[in-house]
Structure formats: C-alpha cells, structure tokens
Design a protein around this motif. Structure first.
Motif, mmCIF file in Angstrom:
data_model
loop_
_atom_site.group_PDB
_atom_site.id
_atom_site.type_symbol
_atom_site.label_atom_id
_atom_site.label_comp_id
_atom_site.label_asym_id
_atom_site.label_seq_id
_atom_site.Cartn_x
_atom_site.Cartn_y
_atom_site.Cartn_z
ATOM 1 N N VAL A 120 -33.558 -36.693 -34.173
ATOM 2 C CA VAL A 120 -32.947 -37.451 -35.265
ATOM 3 C C VAL A 120 -33.263 -36.798 -36.607
ATOM 4 C CG1 VAL A 120 -32.907 -39.668 -36.461
ATOM 5 C CG2 VAL A 120 -32.961 -39.609 -33.962
ATOM 6 N N ARG A 123 -30.992 -33.905 -37.948
ATOM 7 C CA ARG A 123 -29.577 -34.141 -38.216
ATOM 8 C C ARG A 123 -29.354 -34.685 -39.621
ATOM 9 N NH1 ARG A 123 -29.799 -36.852 -32.606
ATOM 10 N NH2 ARG A 123 -29.398 -35.033 -31.281
ATOM 11 N N HIS A 126 -25.280 -39.803 -41.088
ATOM 12 C CA HIS A 126 -23.877 -40.214 -41.109
ATOM 13 C C HIS A 126 -23.816 -41.608 -41.706
ATOM 14 C CE1 HIS A 126 -19.700 -40.706 -39.800
ATOM 15 N NE2 HIS A 126 -20.056 -41.944 -39.465
ATOM 16 N N SER A 170 -23.128 -45.148 -32.976
ATOM 17 C CA SER A 170 -23.786 -44.124 -32.172
ATOM 18 C C SER A 170 -25.018 -44.628 -31.438
ATOM 19 C CB SER A 170 -24.195 -42.944 -33.071
ATOM 20 O OG SER A 170 -25.048 -43.385 -34.123
ATOM 21 N N GLN A 200 -28.878 -40.942 -34.989
ATOM 22 C CA GLN A 200 -28.808 -40.161 -36.226
ATOM 23 C C GLN A 200 -29.468 -40.943 -37.363
ATOM 24 O OE1 GLN A 200 -26.663 -40.894 -38.979
ATOM 25 N NE2 GLN A 200 -25.668 -42.703 -38.129
#
Length: 297
Positions: A120, A123, A126, A170, A200
C-alpha cells in the motif's frame, strides 16, 4: 509466561518512573476516548457511528487501555518484574522486554501485515471514490444495515445516486457488504486473495484498518501508536458515515452531500488529509515489523 532469554535487544531502556508515567498518560488518554462508549454500553444504548470501532474492530476497551512499550524497549526497575507473567515478556539484564523470537513464532500474521502495508505504501493514493461503498450497501434493498437511521434521500433517491456514479471500490471488506444488484456496478472485483494487490493509500477503509493491524501486532507495537491509529480510524469513520446515505443529523452529524459538487470537494479534501496521516502511521507500523525481524537476525 516470561523467561530469561537472549532474544530481547534493548534499543531504549526506560527507568521505572518514566515508563509508569507513560503508562499513566496512556490510560488517561484511552479513558477519555472510550468513556462515552462505556456509558452507552452500560445503558444498553446503540450508536450508529462510534459502535463500529468496538464491534467490527473487536479490541476491547480494557485491552486498548493496557500499556505496552513495544519491541526494542526494556522496562527497568523492580516494578517491571510484575510484567513477567504477561505473554511474550522476557527478563534481560537491563529489566523486562519483549521476546521478539517468541512473538514472531506465535504471530505469523506479521509477515502478511508487513507485505500488505509495504504494498500500500508503494502506491499513489486514488481519491474520488466519494464513499459510494456505503451507498452500494443499501442499493435496491429494504434491509439496510442501520435500520434505526433513515436514508437521507429515501430509497429511490439513494438508488439514483448509485446509478449516476462510477463506483470503484478496491477494498474487499467494503465490497463484500455490497448488495447483489450493486456488485456488477463496481469496476473492480476485490477478494481476500487480491487484498495486497488492490488496497491503496487513499481508501478510507484501508486507513481505518491501520488500527486493526496495530492491535494485531500488539504488544510489539507501542500502545501510543495503537491509540494514534484508533483516533485516525475514529475520524475516518465519522466522515464515512457523514458521506453515507444515512441521515445522522439527529445524532449531531451534518451530512457531506457527495451527490453535489461541493460535497465531493469536501470529501476529497478530507480523504487526502487522511491519506497523508495514514502514510505516517503506516510507516511507523512498518518500522515495528522491521524491528521485530532485526531483533532476531
């Protein structure tokens, strides 16, 4: 039961007056955070927002209140020997600390947690999901999760919001509560097996779950860090429900109207702030995982 061992490496040795003061401050902090929940529990009252932190997340308030120094810290003084009856406590020449080898042997989840948090952290966040997972959980159904709380836009209005937005959830532990009609509307198909691949750092639930990983790694995690994660989770939960389809004004929560441009902007601003705070806490939890491995290297 604590034993004499060479598996404890002291990074910091705390004198007894110092660690007892830390424990006292921790207990006072937790008491303030849990007082309302404990009062409601005694009265048999339910709360649609805050109960989540004690039901979905199953750490009892009494355990949250118990102070642990974490891996790499040794408690000095005669009073420290009282802690030798606790699991994973070990005696060393400087005092009492965590037996990292015993902890790792008993908690294979450490490897999973470290892998998940590392993935995580690698990244970009988002943003812009607008909390639509909560709306998808009540889409085209009359069996809502919080039956005592009305839907702000009614059932038909709620369904229209879902149908007029692109849903990109997600996080499996949110997606698994989607209604059957809502599942095909999600652009992703998260599963438990793809959690490491899909979680994420912008996801509200992934950041709330930092609290879960913190207490699952206890007592290797300093209790102050566990409570830091609890406080973040508590604030995220409030936004999660304010942006949900539920009308919580009777409970003192003004809605974040994500069906409007203004509501979307507010949601994204708060979501970004939570992502930044979550990144810091995630890094501190990863430090604990590395310290455990280094202690037995």
């Amino acid at each position: 039961m604590g034993t004499d061992t060479g598996a404890v490496r002291a990074v910091e040795v705390l004198a007894e007056d110092a660690w007892r003061e830390r424990a006292r401050r921790h207990e006072e902090r937790v008491d303030a955070l849990t007082a309302d929940h404990l009062r409601r529990r005694r009265a048999g009252e339910r709360h649609p927002v805050e109960d989540f932190l004690f039901t979905y997340y199953n750490l009892k308030p009494a355990r949250l209140r118990r102070w642990d120094p974490g891996v790499g810290t040794v408690l000095a003084g005669e009073g420290a020997r009282e802690r030798l009856s606790e699991r994973f406590a070990a005696a060393v020449p400087e005092g009492v600390g965590l037996d990292a080898a015993a902890f790792l042997a008993a908690r294979p989840v450490v490897g999973f947690v470290e892998g998940l948090l590392s993935a995580v952290a690698s990244r970009d966040a988002h943003l812009g999901c607008f909390g639509l997972h909560e709306w998808a959980m009540v889409y085209r159904t009359r069996e809502v999760r919080h039956g005592q709380v009305p839907l702000r836009l009614g059932a038909e209005g709620t369904d229209r919001v879902v149908e007029s937005h692109r849903i990109r959830c997600s996080h499996f532990d949110a997606f698994r509560f989607f209604t059957e009609p809502a599942r095909p509307l999600n652009t992703l198909r998260p599963t438990r097996e793809t959690q490491v691949e899909l979680d994420q750092p912008g996801c509200l639930h992934a950041n709330m779950d930092l609290y879960k990983w913190a207490y699952k790694l206890s007592p290797a995690v300093p209790s102050e860090l566990v409570v830091d994660c609890f406080e973040l989770s508590r604030e995220i939960r409030e936004l999660d429900m304010r942006a949900s389809p539920y009308d919580l004004r009777e409970w003192g929560y003004a809605p974040v109207r994500i069906e409007t441009a203004e509501g979307k902007a507010e949601y994204m601003r708060r979501q970004e702030g939570f992502a930044e705070r979550g990144a810091v806490l995630r890094g501190r939890l990863l430090d604990v995982c590395r310290a455990l491995r280094e202690a037995v290297a």
